[in-house]
Design an enzyme around this catalytic site. Structure first.
Site, PDB file in Angstrom:
ATOM      1  N   SER A 129       0.737  -1.195   0.070  1.00  0.00           N
ATOM      2  CA  SER A 129       0.065   0.048  -0.067  1.00  0.00           C
ATOM      3  C   SER A 129       0.815   1.226   0.004  1.00  0.00           C
ATOM      4  O   SER A 129       1.909   1.383   0.314  1.00  0.00           O
ATOM      5  CB  SER A 129      -0.898   0.084   1.287  1.00  0.00           C
ATOM      6  OG  SER A 129      -1.682   1.246   1.350  1.00  0.00           O
ATOM      7  N   GLU A 131       0.123   3.468   1.749  1.00  0.00           N
ATOM      8  CA  GLU A 131       0.420   3.952   3.305  1.00  0.00           C
ATOM      9  C   GLU A 131       1.824   3.560   3.838  1.00  0.00           C
ATOM     10  O   GLU A 131       2.205   4.437   4.676  1.00  0.00           O
ATOM     11  CB  GLU A 131      -0.788   3.080   4.070  1.00  0.00           C
ATOM     12  CG  GLU A 131      -2.024   3.721   3.899  1.00  0.00           C
ATOM     13  CD  GLU A 131      -2.400   4.903   4.373  1.00  0.00           C
ATOM     14  OE1 GLU A 131      -1.817   5.436   5.527  1.00  0.00           O
ATOM     15  OE2 GLU A 131      -3.139   5.799   3.551  1.00  0.00           O
ATOM     16  N   TYR A 152      -1.986   0.368   9.993  1.00  0.00           N
ATOM     17  CA  TYR A 152      -2.306  -0.281   8.782  1.00  0.00           C
ATOM     18  C   TYR A 152      -0.986   0.000   7.980  1.00  0.00           C
ATOM     19  O   TYR A 152      -0.394  -1.168   7.291  1.00  0.00           O
ATOM     20  CB  TYR A 152      -3.473   0.401   7.977  1.00  0.00           C
ATOM     21  CG  TYR A 152      -3.642  -0.148   6.674  1.00  0.00           C
ATOM     22  CD1 TYR A 152      -4.165  -1.449   6.362  1.00  0.00           C
ATOM     23  CD2 TYR A 152      -3.272   0.572   5.493  1.00  0.00           C
ATOM     24  CE1 TYR A 152      -4.475  -1.930   5.135  1.00  0.00           C
ATOM     25  CE2 TYR A 152      -3.371   0.018   4.227  1.00  0.00           C
ATOM     26  CZ  TYR A 152      -3.846  -1.159   3.988  1.00  0.00           C
ATOM     27  OH  TYR A 152      -4.198  -1.919   2.694  1.00  0.00           O
TER      28      TYR A 152
END
Length: 327
Positions: A129, A131, A152
């Site tokens: 991701s 992220e 996350y």
């Protein structure tokens, strides 16, 4: 051990990406297997929505139980394995950090270890991701440093390095796709993009008069999910296992997303949207944008739908859903 056939196993087949990937692979002639914690209890609403549930073979598998993972991989004997499972909400990860980290990290390592343990020649894709990067002052490519700002993101960063370690240590065909934000009508209602689309439609129909949101100044690189699962397939059919950033390369502020959604209904969002500080995260990413040049150069993949097109497609799908048509 029997020879591998055109068979794919998708961990997390019931989610947005898992369902779109199943559709793509079926269209390419694959036999598709998918897992859920309890196949009898799971609704598989996304697969049903895409008219796929009866076309895939479903298994009950608990990702943080190594024996369960080994069993399904041994039974299916897949040529390709896609790990799209785990808690996938950034916002929810702040409320459930242990569950998020456990599902993302342990699930990924269990699959990798099962492939190694079984001596299987399957190719493995791991869903990483954007992220992992945190804020990106410049578009992030595959060499950009990680600085996650959520549980996350921390979990995805750890899983990314686990994949790299197994690839280098055990010569597995294992790779990670570092995907930036990608949307479709299959996203759960808790996602802000769905909240905006449904909120604007409700206000236009007189079912509500306001929509409460958090920080509108954040900027994201939004793409269209069905295009992104094609990139996943291309990674596993590339000559060598490599990691790729998958993005449009074009950031937009959340305020722009909101404005386009309301404009579709002839509404001025400023008259209907309320910003509530209670919805702000403990830490957030102000700017997230990717550099997909490597994917274009080596995979021949390029995003076709940027944020304005994503909004238009989501609005069309919402309209069809409210009229009783399939997406």
């Amino acid at each position: 051990m029997k020879s591998l056939s055109k068979t794919a196993l998708i961990f997390g087949i019931s989610g947005q990406d898992g369902s779109w990937l199943a559709k793509l692979l079926l269209e390419k002639g694959y036999t598709v297997h998918g897992t859920s914690r309890d196949r009898e209890a799971s609704g598989f609403s996304n697969l049903t929505r895409l008219d796929l549930k009866e076309r895939v073979r479903l298994h009950s598998t608990v990702l943080n139980d190594f024996r369960s993972v080994v069993q399904v991989i041994r039974d299916v004997q897949p040529a390709e394995i896609y790990n799209l499972a785990g808690q996938s909400s950034v916002g929810l990860s702040f409320q459930q950090p242990v569950e998020t980290l456990d599902s993302v990290i342990h699930g990924t390592v269990n699959i990798l270890e099962a492939i190694r343990f079984l001596g299987l020649g399957a190719r493995f894709y791991n869903a990483s991701s954007s992220e992992c990067f945190g804020n990106t002052a410049v578009p992030a490519n595959e060499t950009h440093p990680f600085h996650p700002r959520s549980p996350y993101g921390v979990g995805k960063a750890a899983a990314y390095w686990a994949v790299a370690n197994y690839r280098e240590s055990y010569d597995l065909f294992a790779c990670s796709g570092i995907l930036f934000n990608h949307e479709s009508p299959l996203r759960p209602a808790r996602y802000v993009t769905q909240k905006i689309i449904r909120g604007a439609a409700d206000i236009a129909e007189g079912k509500a008069d306001r929509l409460t949101l958090g920080n509108l100044s954040i900027a994201r690189d939004w793409g269209w999910a069905p295009e992104y699962v094609d990139a996943m397939w291309r990674m596993l059919n590339h000559a060598t296992p490599e990691d790729f950033v998958i993005a449009t390369g074009r950031p937009h502020r959340l305020e722009e997303f909101v404005a386009l959604a309301f404009e579709h209904f002839g509404l001025d969002w400023r008259h209907h949207v309320v910003v509530d500080d209670a919805l702000l995260r403990p830490s957030d990413i102000s700017l997230s944008v990717g550099d997909p040049e490597k994917a274009k150069r080596l995979l021949g993949w390029e995003a076709e739908t940027a944020m304005p097109g994503v909004v238009a497609r989501l609005l069309d799908a919402e309209h069809r859903a409210r009229q009783g048509f399939a997406s």
